[in-house]
Scaffold this motif. Structure first.
Motif, PDB file in Angstrom:
ATOM      1  N   GLY A 154       0.822  -1.281   0.189  1.00  0.00           N
ATOM      2  CA  GLY A 154      -0.004   0.002   0.035  1.00  0.00           C
ATOM      3  C   GLY A 154       0.897   1.297  -0.141  1.00  0.00           C
ATOM      4  N   PHE A 155       0.414   2.227  -0.363  1.00  0.00           N
ATOM      5  CA  PHE A 155       1.104   3.531  -0.265  1.00  0.00           C
ATOM      6  C   PHE A 155       1.113   4.545   1.017  1.00  0.00           C
ATOM      7  CE2 PHE A 155       0.454   3.244  -4.926  1.00  0.00           C
ATOM      8  CZ  PHE A 155       1.810   3.194  -5.489  1.00  0.00           C
ATOM      9  N   ARG A 156      -0.135   5.151   0.932  1.00  0.00           N
ATOM     10  CA  ARG A 156      -0.185   5.870   2.273  1.00  0.00           C
ATOM     11  C   ARG A 156      -0.341   5.088   3.600  1.00  0.00           C
ATOM     12  NH1 ARG A 156      -1.389  11.027   2.695  1.00  0.00           N
ATOM     13  NH2 ARG A 156      -1.832  11.259   0.299  1.00  0.00           N
ATOM     14  N   SER A 157      -0.792   4.088   3.535  1.00  0.00           N
ATOM     15  CA  SER A 157      -1.271   3.281   4.737  1.00  0.00           C
ATOM     16  C   SER A 157      -0.117   2.313   5.022  1.00  0.00           C
ATOM     17  CB  SER A 157      -2.564   2.342   4.603  1.00  0.00           C
ATOM     18  OG  SER A 157      -2.532   1.413   3.414  1.00  0.00           O
ATOM     19  N   GLY A 158       1.087   2.145   4.240  1.00  0.00           N
ATOM     20  CA  GLY A 158       2.035   1.431   4.250  1.00  0.00           C
ATOM     21  C   GLY A 158       1.638  -0.056   3.903  1.00  0.00           C
ATOM     22  N   CYS A 159       2.890  -0.713   4.106  1.00  0.00           N
ATOM     23  CA  CYS A 159       2.958  -2.269   3.649  1.00  0.00           C
ATOM     24  C   CYS A 159       2.629  -3.073   4.733  1.00  0.00           C
ATOM     25  CB  CYS A 159       4.083  -2.548   2.764  1.00  0.00           C
ATOM     26  SG  CYS A 159       4.233  -1.652   1.171  1.00  0.00           S
ATOM     27  N   LYS A 160       1.965  -3.867   4.862  1.00  0.00           N
ATOM     28  CA  LYS A 160       1.787  -4.797   6.057  1.00  0.00           C
ATOM     29  C   LYS A 160       2.560  -5.791   5.929  1.00  0.00           C
ATOM     30  CE  LYS A 160      -1.505  -1.745   7.240  1.00  0.00           C
ATOM     31  NZ  LYS A 160      -1.408  -1.189   6.119  1.00  0.00           N
ATOM     32  N   LEU A 161       3.491  -6.319   6.776  1.00  0.00           N
ATOM     33  CA  LEU A 161       4.215  -7.581   6.586  1.00  0.00           C
ATOM     34  C   LEU A 161       3.850  -8.688   7.776  1.00  0.00           C
ATOM     35  CD1 LEU A 161       7.845  -5.699   6.681  1.00  0.00           C
ATOM     36  CD2 LEU A 161       6.196  -6.198   4.739  1.00  0.00           C
TER      37      LEU A 161
END
Length: 708
Positions: free
Chosen positions: A323-330
């Motif tokens: 994701g961009f604004r919400s980030g990347c969930k790992l």
């Protein structure tokens, strides 16, 4: 031969003994996967598709018989059931024939004909139909009384009765049906005020459309029906009305007098007011049913291919929901898909912490001994993949892009909440992405098949029929692969032959309380799992590291004594026989044939012993898109690109080439020769090379050709 047996044989053309024995097995509560795999001698080696056809026509026969009984009862109550009518009803093989026979006796709402009868005009109608009276107006005067004010009114009432008689004639209805079947034209007209709406543009090809009903492809017919439903067009079914009316005239009019004139008027009224509306709606419904069947068949084929997609297997996986604004969930998963760690990184705008993100990915891979990375194919997928490929890993780590379709459905579901009560939907979605790489089948069975994103017009087809077919596909796929009873979710267990949701929950709870199953015999200890459920399901439930190696194979427990005898006869242990192809091929199977076990079953046993528990699916392979193509604007005609087939329809295949928009390989561009079935040329999730032949940027459409 029973009526049921005759009916199914007439529909399937399968051998009588095969059908008879299959019906018997079904009535004994045996499942399709069990019958097709472990009762081959009794069915004559019918496969699950043929057995599924028997099930389908058995259900159709039951519906037909139920309707016959209801009609016979209604006719008996009306005291109009003659021996001839009873025989015709009982011998009917189609619902339409049955309903035509019942039509004259239906207690319908108030009709023009019924009103005319109450006014005493049925005798006049009979006189007209006899066609003997030469001055029918004079005859009609005799019926002027009460509600009938004139001879004209009397004749009109009589014609309404005649029109109803014409409408009820089976031969006339069948003739018009035949004309509709062969010559009907479907035409549409746009509803002008709605034509300019933005949501109408996807239907603009059908604003003024005309096509033969029998030849219209299912996808186009369903699109037209949706356009009508949403109020953008009107549609109608047309045939040559003059020709249809003339055929009716020839069947009824035998004179050239005033009676014939009245009958002709009645024929036109019957055709326009009763026959054509009713039978054109029937023709539309038949076309809809065929289109539904075609669309459901495509959906089912796609779902089967998707469920049997290549698994990576029991590998430790780092899954990324980009994701961009919400980030990347790992999330980090162990080899069995259990969640070990989760975190969010922000490598993309607006934070753009790519260095910190790369360090975090690297450290997590080292700490959790990650063997593969799964990246969701949604927003920011390409950018995240590019970032991951820049990371210098200490070990060889494979990078995969995984379809996210339906992951959000799973993450908000009851199943996900039960699995991860302490985590939010973003973590659950990431876990689903990782598990899809490890074992697509085990993960996708948790999601409603209609949400997985394959097929077309799934919301437009008969939902009951669709759900039933998809459930059959899931059940067949789960049982074809087999299930590890000690790691399977409740969802996966519920599709095992003979198990179902309740027993699946009991198995899951028993495992949680008592620990892992150590043998197939332990399965019998599960509450409410009786002999029948064990017979139907045991061979599809695998137990690794059991004392009996056959417990991790597709050999049915009922055949264990046969394997034991084979091993004893050649002086070897079961363990030393398994996987020993040279020894197995020398066994004389004829020695082990009995009344219930024949060569077909024995050959299956030998095949399974050669490679016990072999997964029928291929292993997952790494795939890389063209790194220079990131948007539709980067495409050029003539370009050759790697792609993955992400949907199949009757008119072609959609291909993911690494950008937001999927490209279409139209059926005409799959091969230089005639293409009967798209699935003969490509399969879902197949890695292929395509050639760009047209790019329509305003409409965001990409035309591709399969590159051989």
């Amino acid at each position: 031969m029973s009526l049921l047996l005759k009916y199914i044989i007439s529909k399937t053309k399968l051998p009588e003994l095969s059908v008879k024995n299959t019906i018997q097995l079904l009535e004994e509560d045996c499942t399709i996967p069990f019958i097709s795999r472990y009762r081959k001698e009794r069915t004559g080696n019918l496969d699950e598709v043929q057995i599924g056809e028997i099930v389908k026509f058995k259900e159709q026969f039951d519906v037909l018989e139920k309707r016959k009984n209801a009609i016979l009862k209604a006719l008996q109550e009306q005291e109009v059931l003659t021996p001839d009518l009873k025989e015709k009803i009982e011998s009917s093989q189609e619902l339409t024939t049955l309903e035509d026979l019942y039509l004259p006796y239906k207690k319908s709402k108030k009709t023009k004909a019924e009103t005319a009868r109450k006014n005493g005009l049925e005798p006049l109608a009979k006189i007209i139909m006899s066609q003997n009276a030469h001055d029918i107006e004079s005859v009609a005067f005799k019926y002027v009384k009460a509600n009938v004010c004139s001879a004209k009114d009397a004749l009109e009432g009589a014609r309404h009765i005649i029109a109803e008689w014409i409408n009820e004639r089976t031969d006339i209805r069948n003739n018009i049906r035949n004309q509709l079947d062969r010559f009907a034209i479907l035409s549409t007209k746009v509803i002008k005020p709605k034509a300019d709406e933005e949501s109408a543009q996807k239907f603009r090809d059908y604003f003024d459309w005309e096509e033969s009903l029998i030849r219209i492809p299912s996808h186009r017919f369903l699109a037209i029906l949706r356009a009508e439903k949403e109020g953008f067009i009107r549609l109608k079914i047309e045939i040559d009305n003059d020709s249809a009316i003339n055929i009716i005239k020839k069947r009824i009019i035998k004179s050239n007098n005033s009676c014939a004139e009245q009958i002709e008027i009645a024929i036109k009224d019957a055709y326009k007011r009763l026959l054509l509306p009713s039978l054109s709606n029937e023709a539309l419904q038949i076309a809809k049913d065929k289109a539904d069947d075609s669309a459901i068949s495509v959906f089912a084929k796609n779902l089967k291919q998707l469920l049997l997609s290549s698994p990576l297997g029991e590998k430790r996986v780092l899954a990324i929901d980009p994701g961009f604004r919400s980030g990347c969930k790992l999330v980090c998963l162990d080899a069995q898909g259990q969640l070990k760690y989760n975190e969010t990184i922000y490598p993309h705008p607006p934070k753009s912490d790519s260095i910190g993100a790369m360090k975090k990915i690297s450290s997590l891979c080292e700490a959790h001994k990650i063997e593969a990375i799964a990246i969701g194919n949604g927003t920011a997928s390409r950018e995240t993949e590019a970032l991951v490929r820049k990371v210098h890993f200490k070990n060889d780590i494979q990078v995969f892009v995984v379809s996210e379709a339906g992951a959000s459905i799973y993450s908000a579901s009851k199943i996900a909440r039960e699995e991860f009560p302490n985590y939010d939907v973003t973590v659950r979605g990431s876990v689903s992405i990782g598990r899809r790489l490890q074992d697509p089948l085990a993960e996708l069975v948790k999601i409603d098949a209609k949400s997985i994103g394959v097929g077309q017009y799934q919301h437009d087809v008969d939902q009951t029929k669709l759900q039933k077919q998809l459930d059959i596909v899931v059940e067949n796929c789960v049982n074809a692969v087999g299930v590890n009873i000690n790691t399977a979710s409740k969802s996966l267990l519920s599709y095992v032959s003979g198990i179902g949701p309740k027993l699946a929950e009991n198995i899951f709870n028993y495992r949680s309380e008592k620990g892992a199953f150590k043998s197939r015999d332990d399965i019998k200890k599960v509450p409410r799992l009786g002999e029948k459920a064990f017979e139907q399901g045991a061979a599809f439930l695998r137990i690794k590291d059991s004392k009996n190696p056959l417990d991790d194979s597709a050999v049915h427990p009922e055949s264990y004594p046969i394997v034991k005898k084979m091993a004893k006869d050649i002086g070897k242990s079961i363990e030393s026989v398994i996987g020993n192809k040279e020894v197995l091929q020398k066994i004389d199977l004829n020695k082990y044939c009995t009344e219930s076990v024949g060569l077909l079953t024995l050959q299956d046993i030998i095949k399974e012993l050669e490679k016990p528990g072999l997964d029928i699916r291929e292993r997952a392979k790494v795939f890389t898109f063209n790194q220079n193509v990131k948007t539709i604007n980067d495409l050029q005609e003539g370009q050759l690109l790697p792609g993955i087939v992400n949907n199949i329809t009757n008119f072609g295949a959609f291909v993911d080439v690494g950008i937001k928009e999927s490209g279409l390989i139209h059926v005409s561009n799959l091969s230089d020769s005639y293409v009967k079935d798209v699935n003969d040329h490509v399969s879902l999730h197949q890695q292929i090379v395509v050639k760009v032949i047209e790019v329509d940027i305003p409409r965001k459409r990409i035309q591709l050709k399969l590159h051989k």
